[in-house]
Design an enzyme around this catalytic site. Structure first.
Site, short mmCIF file in Angstrom:
data_model
loop_
_atom_site.label_atom_id
_atom_site.label_comp_id
_atom_site.label_asym_id
_atom_site.label_seq_id
_atom_site.Cartn_x
_atom_site.Cartn_y
_atom_site.Cartn_z
N ARG A 52 28.37 104.03 30.64
CA ARG A 52 27.13 103.13 30.12
C ARG A 52 26.23 104.27 29.38
NH1 ARG A 52 27.07 99.86 35.53
NH2 ARG A 52 28.06 97.81 34.65
N HIS B 118 31.21 96.17 32.21
CA HIS B 118 31.01 95.40 33.53
C HIS B 118 31.89 95.87 34.59
CE1 HIS B 118 30.54 92.17 36.36
NE2 HIS B 118 31.83 92.21 36.66
N LYS C 17 32.13 94.61 26.65
CA LYS C 17 31.14 93.78 26.16
C LYS C 17 31.04 93.81 24.70
CE LYS C 17 28.46 93.85 30.48
NZ LYS C 17 27.06 93.79 31.20
N PHE D 22 16.33 87.73 33.75
CA PHE D 22 17.01 88.08 32.21
C PHE D 22 18.09 87.11 32.26
CE2 PHE D 22 18.59 90.07 36.25
CZ PHE D 22 19.87 89.98 36.21
N ASN E 139 24.54 97.35 28.28
CA ASN E 139 25.01 98.47 29.16
C ASN E 139 26.74 98.75 28.84
OD1 ASN E 139 26.26 96.44 30.59
ND2 ASN E 139 25.01 97.03 32.53
#
Length: 185
Positions: free
Chosen positions: A114, A127, A20, A66, A124
């Site tokens: 994570r 994915h 990410k 979220f 986190n």
């Protein structure tokens, strides 16, 4: 008379991994951990998701509280998409990732990715696909050109050849016949 037995077939499973935006600078370090854990990286690309692409990718999360924050986070910078392959890739990748909430991962799975790279339940770091069927859908989304195992056989293989391979070969061979180059290679 000796009977020939076919060799054992090992099903190589694939899963999607995303690095990410907030940990993109740790890409090389994360990839090393992935490879050391027995995965092969069969496809890799760096991309920037548009808001529409992000909404489509996370469509199953739409409507949750979220979702707007998730979308904003995922489009905040480039990410790295990878197809990871190995036996039982989905479950091994989930195990390596640890819990989706990084704070919880730090307490319960301190050596997970994570726990090491994430900061909270939204940021986190990585994915992972939840199941084999979701992995197939997510891989097709991020890598639309990839052929997923199992490789088609029988009628599905003939359909694929007729639809994609034969027209390309026909066009190429026709062009070669018309031009008749001295060195066709």
């Amino acid at each position: 008379m000796q009977m020939l037995m076919p060799g054992p077939q090992i099903f190589v499973e694939r899963t999607l991994a995303l690095i990410k935006p907030d940990v993109i600078d740790k890409e090389e370090e994360i990839e090393d951990r992935i490879l050391q854990s027995g995965f092969m990286i069969t496809q890799k690309r760096k991309l920037q998701l548009s808001p529409e692409q992000c909404s489509n990718f996370y469509a199953d999360q739409y409507g949750k509280e979220f979702f707007p924050n998730l979308t904003a986070y995922m489009i905040s910078g480039p990410l790295v998409a990878m197809v990871l392959a190995r036996h039982r890739a989905v479950s091994y990748w989930k195990e390596l990732l640890g819990p989706s909430d990084s704070v919880r991962a730090m307490r319960t799975h301190p050596h997970s990715l994570r726990a090491i790279y994430g900061t909270d339940d939204l940021r986190n770091a990585l994915h992972g696909s939840l199941s084999v069927s979701i992995a197939e859908r997510e891989i097709r989304f991020m890598f639309p050109e990839v052929i997923l195992e199992p490789i088609p056989t029988g009628q599905r293989a003939r359909d694929y050849l007729n639809l994609y391979v034969k027209p390309t070969l026909l066009a190429g061979l026709t062009a070669l016949c018309k031009e008749k180059p001295a060195d066709p290679m």
